[in-house]
Motif scaffolding. Structure first.
Motif, PDB file in Angstrom:
ATOM      1  N   CYS A   7       0.859  -1.179   0.000  1.00 15.98           N
ATOM      2  CA  CYS A   7       0.000   0.000   0.000  1.00 15.98           C
ATOM      3  C   CYS A   7       0.893   1.225   0.000  1.00 15.98           C
ATOM      4  O   CYS A   7       1.883   1.274   0.728  1.00 15.98           O
ATOM      5  N   GLU A   8       0.564   2.201  -0.840  1.00 15.65           N
ATOM      6  CA  GLU A   8       1.316   3.446  -0.848  1.00 15.65           C
ATOM      7  C   GLU A   8       0.373   4.622  -1.014  1.00 15.65           C
ATOM      8  O   GLU A   8      -0.708   4.496  -1.575  1.00 15.65           O
ATOM      9  N   LEU A   9       0.805   5.743  -0.504  1.00 14.00           N
ATOM     10  CA  LEU A   9       0.040   6.978  -0.626  1.00 14.00           C
ATOM     11  C   LEU A   9       0.207   7.505  -2.043  1.00 14.00           C
ATOM     12  O   LEU A   9       1.323   7.692  -2.515  1.00 14.00           O
ATOM     13  N   HIS A  10      -0.904   7.721  -2.727  1.00 15.35           N
ATOM     14  CA  HIS A  10      -0.868   8.230  -4.096  1.00 15.35           C
ATOM     15  C   HIS A  10      -1.086   9.751  -4.121  1.00 15.35           C
ATOM     16  O   HIS A  10      -0.482  10.458  -4.905  1.00 15.35           O
ATOM     17  N   GLU A  11      -1.968  10.202  -3.232  1.00  9.70           N
ATOM     18  CA  GLU A  11      -2.330  11.626  -3.212  1.00  9.70           C
ATOM     19  C   GLU A  11      -2.849  11.975  -1.824  1.00  9.70           C
ATOM     20  O   GLU A  11      -3.584  11.199  -1.218  1.00  9.70           O
ATOM     21  N   GLY A  12      -2.486  13.138  -1.299  1.00  8.17           N
ATOM     22  CA  GLY A  12      -2.996  13.586  -0.005  1.00  8.17           C
ATOM     23  C   GLY A  12      -2.086  13.196   1.147  1.00  8.17           C
ATOM     24  O   GLY A  12      -0.875  13.069   0.985  1.00  8.17           O
ATOM     25  N   GLU A  13      -2.690  12.969   2.312  1.00  3.80           N
ATOM     26  CA  GLU A  13      -1.959  12.627   3.531  1.00  3.80           C
ATOM     27  C   GLU A  13      -2.502  11.323   4.097  1.00  3.80           C
ATOM     28  O   GLU A  13      -3.699  11.060   4.020  1.00  3.80           O
ATOM     29  N   GLY A  18     -10.245  12.246   1.689  1.00  5.00           N
ATOM     30  CA  GLY A  18      -9.920  12.788   0.382  1.00  5.00           C
ATOM     31  C   GLY A  18      -8.618  12.262  -0.189  1.00  5.00           C
ATOM     32  O   GLY A  18      -8.335  12.452  -1.370  1.00  5.00           O
ATOM     33  N   SER A  19      -7.817  11.603   0.627  1.00  6.73           N
ATOM     34  CA  SER A  19      -6.561  11.037   0.156  1.00  6.73           C
ATOM     35  C   SER A  19      -6.816   9.785  -0.663  1.00  6.73           C
ATOM     36  O   SER A  19      -7.843   9.113  -0.503  1.00  6.73           O
ATOM     37  N   ILE A  20      -5.873   9.468  -1.546  1.00  6.67           N
ATOM     38  CA  ILE A  20      -5.999   8.291  -2.403  1.00  6.67           C
ATOM     39  C   ILE A  20      -4.812   7.371  -2.161  1.00  6.67           C
ATOM     40  O   ILE A  20      -3.663   7.817  -2.146  1.00  6.67           O
ATOM     41  N   LEU A  21      -5.123   6.088  -1.964  1.00  6.93           N
ATOM     42  CA  LEU A  21      -4.115   5.060  -1.733  1.00  6.93           C
ATOM     43  C   LEU A  21      -4.070   4.107  -2.907  1.00  6.93           C
ATOM     44  O   LEU A  21      -5.100   3.831  -3.530  1.00  6.93           O
ATOM     45  N   LYS A  22      -2.884   3.603  -3.204  1.00  7.45           N
ATOM     46  CA  LYS A  22      -2.725   2.550  -4.209  1.00  7.45           C
ATOM     47  C   LYS A  22      -2.424   1.255  -3.454  1.00  7.45           C
ATOM     48  O   LYS A  22      -1.526   1.222  -2.623  1.00  7.45           O
ATOM     49  N   TRP A  23      -3.201   0.223  -3.738  1.00  6.67           N
ATOM     50  CA  TRP A  23      -3.036  -1.080  -3.095  1.00  6.67           C
ATOM     51  C   TRP A  23      -2.645  -2.116  -4.135  1.00  6.67           C
ATOM     52  O   TRP A  23      -3.166  -2.126  -5.250  1.00  6.67           O
ATOM     53  N   ASN A  24      -1.760  -3.018  -3.748  1.00  2.73           N
ATOM     54  CA  ASN A  24      -1.411  -4.198  -4.530  1.00  2.73           C
ATOM     55  C   ASN A  24      -1.632  -5.392  -3.622  1.00  2.73           C
ATOM     56  O   ASN A  24      -1.166  -5.390  -2.480  1.00  2.73           O
ATOM     57  N   TRP A  25      -2.330  -6.403  -4.119  1.00  7.69           N
ATOM     58  CA  TRP A  25      -2.642  -7.558  -3.305  1.00  7.69           C
ATOM     59  C   TRP A  25      -2.947  -8.737  -4.203  1.00  7.69           C
ATOM     60  O   TRP A  25      -3.089  -8.587  -5.412  1.00  7.69           O
ATOM     61  N   LEU A  26      -3.033  -9.905  -3.613  1.00  2.00           N
ATOM     62  CA  LEU A  26      -3.338 -11.114  -4.367  1.00  2.00           C
ATOM     63  C   LEU A  26      -4.753 -11.571  -4.051  1.00  2.00           C
ATOM     64  O   LEU A  26      -5.154 -11.612  -2.893  1.00  2.00           O
ATOM     65  N   THR A  34      -5.614  -1.610  -6.942  1.00  2.00           N
ATOM     66  CA  THR A  34      -6.725  -0.679  -6.788  1.00  2.00           C
ATOM     67  C   THR A  34      -6.201   0.692  -6.378  1.00  2.00           C
ATOM     68  O   THR A  34      -5.123   0.816  -5.811  1.00  2.00           O
ATOM     69  N   LYS A  35      -7.009   1.690  -6.684  1.00  2.00           N
ATOM     70  CA  LYS A  35      -6.851   3.015  -6.101  1.00  2.00           C
ATOM     71  C   LYS A  35      -8.104   3.226  -5.275  1.00  2.00           C
ATOM     72  O   LYS A  35      -9.215   2.979  -5.751  1.00  2.00           O
ATOM     73  N   GLU A  36      -7.903   3.664  -4.039  1.00  4.70           N
ATOM     74  CA  GLU A  36      -9.024   3.834  -3.126  1.00  4.70           C
ATOM     75  C   GLU A  36      -8.999   5.220  -2.505  1.00  4.70           C
ATOM     76  O   GLU A  36      -7.945   5.719  -2.120  1.00  4.70           O
ATOM     77  N   LEU A  37     -10.175   5.791  -2.403  1.00  2.00           N
ATOM     78  CA  LEU A  37     -10.375   7.097  -1.786  1.00  2.00           C
ATOM     79  C   LEU A  37     -10.755   6.895  -0.325  1.00  2.00           C
ATOM     80  O   LEU A  37     -11.608   6.056  -0.012  1.00  2.00           O
ATOM     81  N   ILE A  38     -10.127   7.651   0.559  1.00  2.00           N
ATOM     82  CA  ILE A  38     -10.567   7.652   1.957  1.00  2.00           C
ATOM     83  C   ILE A  38     -11.773   8.583   2.024  1.00  2.00           C
ATOM     84  O   ILE A  38     -11.642   9.792   1.884  1.00  2.00           O
ATOM     85  N   GLU A  39     -12.946   7.978   2.191  1.00  2.00           N
ATOM     86  CA  GLU A  39     -14.197   8.749   2.225  1.00  2.00           C
ATOM     87  C   GLU A  39     -14.512   9.289   3.609  1.00  2.00           C
ATOM     88  O   GLU A  39     -15.162  10.319   3.752  1.00  2.00           O
ATOM     89  N   PHE A  40     -14.102   8.553   4.632  1.00  2.00           N
ATOM     90  CA  PHE A  40     -14.477   8.897   6.003  1.00  2.00           C
ATOM     91  C   PHE A  40     -13.369   8.432   6.929  1.00  2.00           C
ATOM     92  O   PHE A  40     -12.820   7.346   6.738  1.00  2.00           O
ATOM     93  N   ALA A  41     -13.027   9.238   7.904  1.00  2.00           N
ATOM     94  CA  ALA A  41     -12.055   8.845   8.923  1.00  2.00           C
ATOM     95  C   ALA A  41     -12.447   9.498  10.237  1.00  2.00           C
ATOM     96  O   ALA A  41     -12.744  10.690  10.278  1.00  2.00           O
ATOM     97  N   THR A  49     -13.248   4.591   6.216  1.00  2.00           N
ATOM     98  CA  THR A  49     -13.968   4.019   5.080  1.00  2.00           C
ATOM     99  C   THR A  49     -13.206   4.318   3.796  1.00  2.00           C
ATOM    100  O   THR A  49     -12.820   5.461   3.555  1.00  2.00           O
ATOM    101  N   PHE A  50     -13.006   3.257   2.999  1.00  2.00           N
ATOM    102  CA  PHE A  50     -12.336   3.354   1.707  1.00  2.00           C
ATOM    103  C   PHE A  50     -13.335   3.024   0.601  1.00  2.00           C
ATOM    104  O   PHE A  50     -14.117   2.084   0.743  1.00  2.00           O
TER     105      PHE A  50
END
Length: 115
Positions: A7-13, A18-26, A34-41, A49-50
């Protein structure tokens, strides 16, 4: 760490709405991205919530989001995952592999913190 996972930070904090994370998984031995938006924290309630924006999984689900919440009672901690999804059609399977991933990720985090 789970094999094939990253998992790495793609955009934001980290952890910020509002931040976007890039995930790699099997999933079933196949690499997924995937790219996932943090909708709620909510740090006070230990909940986040992603929502998936991009990736192979969007090809079979119109919408998919996951919420994870940790509730602590003394030394015990209960982690609850809620996955909301809408299938593209009725032939699409339920996202059991995502539930398995969440379970294994939770176990991995627990093992890391008990060291």
């Amino acid at each position: 760490m789970l094999p094939g996972f990253g998992c790495e930070l793609h955009e934001g904090e980290w952890g910020a709405v509002g931040s976007i994370l890039k995930w790699n998984w099997l999933v079933d031995g196949e690499p997924q991205h995937t790219k996932e938006l943090i909708e709620f924290a909510d740090e006070n309630n230990k909940s986040i919530t992603f929502r998936v924006l991009e990736g192979e999984i969007i090809q079979i689900y119109k919408r998919i989001a996951a919420n994870v919440r940790a509730d602590q009672n003394g030394e015990n901690c209960l982690v609850t995952w809620t996955v909301e999804y809408e299938k593209i059609n009725e032939d699409v399977p339920d996202p059991d592999s995502i539930i398995d991933f969440a379970y294994n990720l939770t176990k991995d985090i627990k093992t890391h913190h008990l060291k």
